[in-house]
Design a protein around this motif. Structure first.
Motif, short mmCIF file in Angstrom:
data_model
loop_
_atom_site.label_atom_id
_atom_site.label_comp_id
_atom_site.label_asym_id
_atom_site.label_seq_id
_atom_site.Cartn_x
_atom_site.Cartn_y
_atom_site.Cartn_z
N LYS A 1 7.77 -3.64 -10.85
CA LYS A 1 7.24 -4.55 -10.42
C LYS A 1 5.70 -4.45 -9.92
CE LYS A 1 7.74 -7.59 -6.09
NZ LYS A 1 8.46 -7.74 -5.02
N TYR A 2 5.38 -3.29 -9.60
CA TYR A 2 4.14 -3.04 -9.20
C TYR A 2 3.20 -2.36 -10.01
CZ TYR A 2 5.68 -4.40 -4.62
OH TYR A 2 6.17 -5.19 -3.53
N SER A 3 3.58 -2.31 -11.52
CA SER A 3 2.76 -1.50 -12.37
C SER A 3 1.23 -2.27 -12.60
CB SER A 3 3.63 -1.62 -13.78
OG SER A 3 3.40 -2.97 -13.99
N GLY A 4 0.38 -1.54 -12.57
CA GLY A 4 -1.05 -2.14 -12.45
C GLY A 4 -1.61 -2.49 -11.22
N MET A 5 -0.80 -2.34 -10.12
CA MET A 5 -1.39 -2.73 -8.66
C MET A 5 -2.09 -1.83 -8.05
SD MET A 5 -0.16 -5.57 -7.39
CE MET A 5 -0.11 -5.14 -5.69
N GLY A 6 -2.25 -0.70 -8.59
CA GLY A 6 -3.15 0.33 -7.99
C GLY A 6 -4.64 0.16 -7.72
N THR A 24 0.70 -1.27 0.08
CA THR A 24 0.18 -0.04 0.21
C THR A 24 0.87 1.17 0.00
OG1 THR A 24 -1.58 -1.16 1.13
CG2 THR A 24 -2.09 1.32 1.22
N GLN A 25 1.85 1.13 0.87
CA GLN A 25 2.97 2.47 0.91
C GLN A 25 3.69 2.48 -0.67
OE1 GLN A 25 5.11 0.92 4.20
NE2 GLN A 25 4.34 2.78 5.57
N ILE A 26 3.83 1.39 -1.17
CA ILE A 26 4.49 1.46 -2.42
C ILE A 26 3.76 2.25 -3.44
CG2 ILE A 26 5.64 0.09 -4.22
CD1 ILE A 26 6.79 -1.61 -1.96
N VAL A 46 -5.10 -2.69 -5.12
CA VAL A 46 -4.75 -2.38 -3.68
C VAL A 46 -6.13 -1.79 -2.93
CG1 VAL A 46 -3.38 -0.94 -2.33
CG2 VAL A 46 -2.24 -2.43 -3.84
N ASN A 47 -6.60 -0.63 -4.08
CA ASN A 47 -7.75 -0.19 -3.61
C ASN A 47 -8.68 -0.65 -3.34
OD1 ASN A 47 -6.50 2.67 -3.83
ND2 ASN A 47 -6.93 2.87 -5.93
N ILE A 48 -9.02 -1.75 -4.11
CA ILE A 48 -10.06 -2.71 -3.84
C ILE A 48 -10.01 -3.33 -2.33
CG2 ILE A 48 -11.22 -4.91 -4.48
CD1 ILE A 48 -10.74 -3.94 -7.39
N SER A 49 -8.69 -3.80 -2.51
CA SER A 49 -8.42 -4.69 -1.12
C SER A 49 -8.71 -3.86 0.12
CB SER A 49 -7.01 -5.24 -1.05
OG SER A 49 -6.08 -4.21 -0.97
N GLU A 50 -8.31 -2.54 0.08
CA GLU A 50 -8.48 -1.57 1.10
C GLU A 50 -9.77 -1.39 1.54
OE1 GLU A 50 -4.45 1.31 0.32
OE2 GLU A 50 -6.69 2.10 0.02
N LYS A 51 -10.73 -1.20 0.51
CA LYS A 51 -12.31 -1.20 0.64
C LYS A 51 -12.90 -2.40 1.23
CE LYS A 51 -12.91 1.79 -3.08
NZ LYS A 51 -13.46 2.19 -4.66
N LEU A 52 -12.50 -3.51 1.04
CA LEU A 52 -12.89 -4.84 1.74
C LEU A 52 -12.34 -5.00 2.91
CD1 LEU A 52 -12.08 -7.15 -1.46
CD2 LEU A 52 -14.21 -6.25 -0.80
N THR A 53 -11.35 -4.41 3.48
CA THR A 53 -10.81 -4.53 4.83
C THR A 53 -11.62 -3.35 5.71
OG1 THR A 53 -9.07 -3.05 4.34
CG2 THR A 53 -8.85 -5.55 4.27
#
Length: 60
Positions: free
Chosen positions: A44-49, A9-11, A52-59
């Protein structure tokens, strides 16, 4: 020398700053990483945005 570890998330937040138009030198200095680290993270993280946003909403 202590090695910092960043969460995904920080990255992603740091990469969003980089993609928003900030200079790589400024982003690297603000977060205490090298420019090479930024570019490696971007590769490494291209396309992760979105995922990660979806996983934050789920938690929450």
């Amino acid at each position: 020398m202590k090695r910092n570890t960043f969460t995904e998330t920080q990255i992603v937040k740091i990469l969003k700053d980089l993609d928003s138009g900030k200079q790589a030198n400024d982003v690297a200095r603000e977060n205490g990483v090298s420019k090479a680290t930024l570019y490696n993270w971007r590769k490494k993280y291209s396309g992760m945005g979105a995922s990660v946003n979806i996983s934050e909403k789920l938690t929450t």
